[in-house]
Design a protein around this motif. Sequence first.
Motif, PDB file in Angstrom:
ATOM      1  N   HIS A 117     -10.956  58.477   4.371  1.00 27.12           N
ATOM      2  CA  HIS A 117     -11.280  57.335   5.225  1.00 27.12           C
ATOM      3  C   HIS A 117     -12.790  57.272   5.416  1.00 27.12           C
ATOM      4  N   ASN A 118     -13.378  56.237   4.831  1.00 25.77           N
ATOM      5  CA  ASN A 118     -14.838  56.096   4.796  1.00 25.77           C
ATOM      6  C   ASN A 118     -15.458  55.994   6.188  1.00 25.77           C
ATOM      7  N   SER A 119     -15.014  55.010   6.969  1.00 25.89           N
ATOM      8  CA  SER A 119     -15.663  54.773   8.263  1.00 25.89           C
ATOM      9  C   SER A 119     -15.476  55.921   9.248  1.00 25.89           C
TER      10      SER A 119
ATOM     11  N   LEU B 294      -2.615  52.125  -1.273  1.00 22.09           N
ATOM     12  CA  LEU B 294      -3.607  53.091  -0.799  1.00 22.09           C
ATOM     13  C   LEU B 294      -4.975  52.754  -1.371  1.00 22.09           C
ATOM     14  N   ASP B 295      -5.950  52.567  -0.481  1.00 21.62           N
ATOM     15  CA  ASP B 295      -7.344  52.455  -0.891  1.00 21.62           C
ATOM     16  C   ASP B 295      -7.856  53.885  -1.069  1.00 21.62           C
ATOM     17  N   GLY B 296      -7.828  54.323  -2.315  1.00 25.28           N
ATOM     18  CA  GLY B 296      -8.295  55.675  -2.640  1.00 25.28           C
ATOM     19  C   GLY B 296      -9.641  55.613  -3.343  1.00 25.28           C
ATOM     20  N   ALA B 297     -10.554  54.812  -2.783  1.00 28.48           N
ATOM     21  CA  ALA B 297     -11.897  54.716  -3.375  1.00 28.48           C
ATOM     22  C   ALA B 297     -12.417  56.131  -3.665  1.00 28.48           C
ATOM     23  N   ARG B 298     -12.198  57.035  -2.700  1.00 29.24           N
ATOM     24  CA  ARG B 298     -12.604  58.440  -2.874  1.00 29.24           C
ATOM     25  C   ARG B 298     -11.375  59.365  -2.902  1.00 29.24           C
ATOM     26  N   LEU B 299     -10.347  58.932  -3.609  1.00 28.71           N
ATOM     27  CA  LEU B 299      -9.118  59.721  -3.710  1.00 28.71           C
ATOM     28  C   LEU B 299      -9.387  61.127  -4.263  1.00 28.71           C
TER      29      LEU B 299
ATOM     30  N   SER C  55     -16.963  54.663  -9.734  1.00 27.16           N
ATOM     31  CA  SER C  55     -18.400  54.455  -9.539  1.00 27.16           C
ATOM     32  C   SER C  55     -18.958  55.143  -8.300  1.00 27.16           C
ATOM     33  N   LYS C  56     -18.162  55.981  -7.661  1.00 30.86           N
ATOM     34  CA  LYS C  56     -18.663  56.694  -6.469  1.00 30.86           C
ATOM     35  C   LYS C  56     -18.953  58.143  -6.852  1.00 30.86           C
ATOM     36  N   GLY C  57     -18.246  59.092  -6.238  1.00 28.61           N
ATOM     37  CA  GLY C  57     -18.551  60.499  -6.524  1.00 28.61           C
ATOM     38  C   GLY C  57     -18.420  60.879  -7.994  1.00 28.61           C
TER      39      GLY C  57
ATOM     40  N   LEU D  68      -3.253  51.808   3.426  1.00 26.51           N
ATOM     41  CA  LEU D  68      -3.784  53.085   3.932  1.00 26.51           C
ATOM     42  C   LEU D  68      -5.090  53.383   3.206  1.00 26.51           C
ATOM     43  N   GLU D  69      -5.873  54.323   3.718  1.00 29.07           N
ATOM     44  CA  GLU D  69      -7.157  54.670   3.079  1.00 29.07           C
ATOM     45  C   GLU D  69      -7.361  56.182   3.097  1.00 29.07           C
ATOM     46  N   ASN D  70      -7.751  56.748   1.935  1.00 25.42           N
ATOM     47  CA  ASN D  70      -7.959  58.198   1.833  1.00 25.42           C
ATOM     48  C   ASN D  70      -8.915  58.502   0.677  1.00 25.42           C
TER      49      ASN D  70
ATOM     50  N   CYS E 111     -10.618  50.306   8.455  1.00 24.69           N
ATOM     51  CA  CYS E 111     -10.497  50.516   7.002  1.00 24.69           C
ATOM     52  C   CYS E 111     -11.331  49.506   6.223  1.00 24.69           C
ATOM     53  N   HIS E 112     -11.681  49.894   5.018  1.00 26.16           N
ATOM     54  CA  HIS E 112     -12.573  49.097   4.173  1.00 26.16           C
ATOM     55  C   HIS E 112     -11.983  47.719   3.874  1.00 26.16           C
ATOM     56  N   THR E 113     -10.687  47.693   3.527  1.00 22.85           N
ATOM     57  CA  THR E 113     -10.042  46.446   3.112  1.00 22.85           C
ATOM     58  C   THR E 113     -10.115  45.400   4.225  1.00 22.85           C
TER      59      THR E 113
ATOM     60  N   PRO F 106     -13.586  45.424 -12.006  1.00 26.29           N
ATOM     61  CA  PRO F 106     -15.032  45.591 -11.851  1.00 26.29           C
ATOM     62  C   PRO F 106     -15.449  46.381 -10.611  1.00 26.29           C
ATOM     63  N   SER F 107     -14.683  46.293  -9.526  1.00 25.27           N
ATOM     64  CA  SER F 107     -15.102  46.970  -8.294  1.00 25.27           C
ATOM     65  C   SER F 107     -13.889  47.386  -7.477  1.00 25.27           C
ATOM     66  N   GLY F 108     -14.144  48.283  -6.542  1.00 20.02           N
ATOM     67  CA  GLY F 108     -13.076  48.709  -5.637  1.00 20.02           C
ATOM     68  C   GLY F 108     -12.601  47.563  -4.776  1.00 20.02           C
ATOM     69  N   THR F 109     -13.542  46.747  -4.349  1.00 18.06           N
ATOM     70  CA  THR F 109     -13.183  45.586  -3.528  1.00 18.06           C
ATOM     71  C   THR F 109     -12.210  44.683  -4.277  1.00 18.06           C
ATOM     72  N   MET F 110     -12.506  44.404  -5.545  1.00 20.61           N
ATOM     73  CA  MET F 110     -11.593  43.540  -6.293  1.00 20.61           C
ATOM     74  C   MET F 110     -10.222  44.203  -6.445  1.00 20.61           C
ATOM     75  N   GLY F 111     -10.217  45.515  -6.638  1.00 22.47           N
ATOM     76  CA  GLY F 111      -8.941  46.230  -6.764  1.00 22.47           C
ATOM     77  C   GLY F 111      -8.088  46.074  -5.511  1.00 22.47           C
ATOM     78  N   ASN F 112      -8.707  46.277  -4.349  1.00 24.58           N
ATOM     79  CA  ASN F 112      -7.959  46.130  -3.095  1.00 24.58           C
ATOM     80  C   ASN F 112      -7.505  44.685  -2.895  1.00 24.58           C
ATOM     81  N   GLN F 113      -8.397  43.750  -3.173  1.00 23.57           N
ATOM     82  CA  GLN F 113      -8.070  42.337  -2.936  1.00 23.57           C
ATOM     83  C   GLN F 113      -6.951  41.863  -3.866  1.00 23.57           C
TER      84      GLN F 113
HETATM   85  C1  LIG Z   1     -16.692  51.605  -1.629  1.00 20.91           C
HETATM   86  C2  LIG Z   1     -15.344  51.397  -1.095  1.00 20.91           C
HETATM   87  C3  LIG Z   1     -14.557  50.336  -1.561  1.00 20.91           C
HETATM   88  C4  LIG Z   1     -15.078  49.224  -2.454  1.00 20.91           C
HETATM   89  O1  LIG Z   1     -15.621  49.610  -3.645  1.00 20.91           O
HETATM   90  P1  LIG Z   1     -16.747  48.682  -4.345  1.00 20.91           P
HETATM   91  O2  LIG Z   1     -16.694  49.159  -5.749  1.00 20.91           O
HETATM   92  O3  LIG Z   1     -18.016  49.005  -3.636  1.00 20.91           O
HETATM   93  O4  LIG Z   1     -16.338  47.274  -4.182  1.00 20.91           O
HETATM   94  C5  LIG Z   1     -13.268  50.236  -1.084  1.00 20.91           C
HETATM   95  N1  LIG Z   1     -12.792  51.131  -0.207  1.00 20.91           N
HETATM   96  C6  LIG Z   1     -13.516  52.151   0.261  1.00 20.91           C
HETATM   97  C7  LIG Z   1     -12.900  53.112   1.204  1.00 20.91           C
HETATM   98  C8  LIG Z   1     -14.830  52.316  -0.155  1.00 20.91           C
HETATM   99  O5  LIG Z   1     -15.547  53.318   0.336  1.00 20.91           O
END
Ligand SMILES: *Cc1c(COP(=O)(O)O)cnc(C)c1O
Length: 334
Positions: free
Chosen positions: A139-141, A168-173, A199-201, A135-137, A82-84, A56-63
Amino acid sequence: MIDLRSDTVTKPSDEMREAAAEAEVGDDVYGEDPTVNELEARMADMLGKEAALYVPSGTMGNQIAVRAHTERGQEVLLEEECHTYKWELGGIAQHSQVQARTIDGGDRGVVGPGQVHDGYVEGDDHRPGTGLLVLENTHNSKGGTAIAPERIDEAAQAAHDHGVPVHLDGARLFNAATALDVPADRIVREVDTVMSCLSKGLGAPVGSMLAGPDEFIERARRIRKLMGGGMRQAGLIAAPGLLALENRDRLHEDHRRARELAAGFGDVPGLSPSEPETNIVLVETDEPADVVLDRLRERGVAGSAFGEHTIRFCTHWDIDDADIEAAIETAASL
Ligand SMILES: *Cc1c(COP(=O)(O)O)cnc(C)c1O
């Protein structure tokens, strides 16, 4: 409102709504939703991994990834912004009962192999041992920095030298892949598992993907159920997700607009924008960020506070060239 708070605010296109209406569906908890199955197969293929899981969400994927890779009490190595670690409600402690050992990734959020070696803890009678490197890529923050595949490879290999898996947290891979002009599967070649957001870009209304080895995805599927993320006729939301994958080719437009926004804001006294690498512009403000945000909002432009004197602006597919021009004019008129 010119809404630059996040790239998650996009509305699904008419095509996506039609795809949802016409999607072939089944009960995905039984593995019987053909649309979800197609999305998972396409994503696994696109990322060069054996299997993928729709979450359902990126957060759940990472967790789920942290839970699937680790044992209670272990240490997890993560970049300190990092987001996680920073933006998921301390979920790694709550869901997985692991503790964080953070690494300072500097201006761009790049974790070096030496830092991984230094941070690694071998388990013994006193120490819990390192269970995972995250890792994150992009990197949001750190402002959507696109980290080169070689940097990811080095850090991953350092972890693997100690037998530690890498997520790898590739929310925006796909933003990273676009900016670096490499296929997404090249970036994730050396990591064991990857999460990427639809659900992002890419503009899907809901959903993220977790990909990795078959045996990992089997475990992840059970943990998804445990967390209450088993969805039934999820083809309704997976169908727009499949269409979202076709939006990869237009991410470079978001990146161009982010550069234009930064250039325009750079001429406004009191604003110091970063040089964007992808679709995120971080702006340092002389006045408190909240004060600047309130004034912008009154005039129809929204961003999000990222620190006392930092605002984040994201470009996305509901933002066009005219919006960028108008946002710059608004900022200049404050
Ligand atoms: C948005 C984001 C997430 C989490 O995604 P959600 O769908 O909002 O839970 C995880 N990691 C990064 C880097 C993000 O930007």
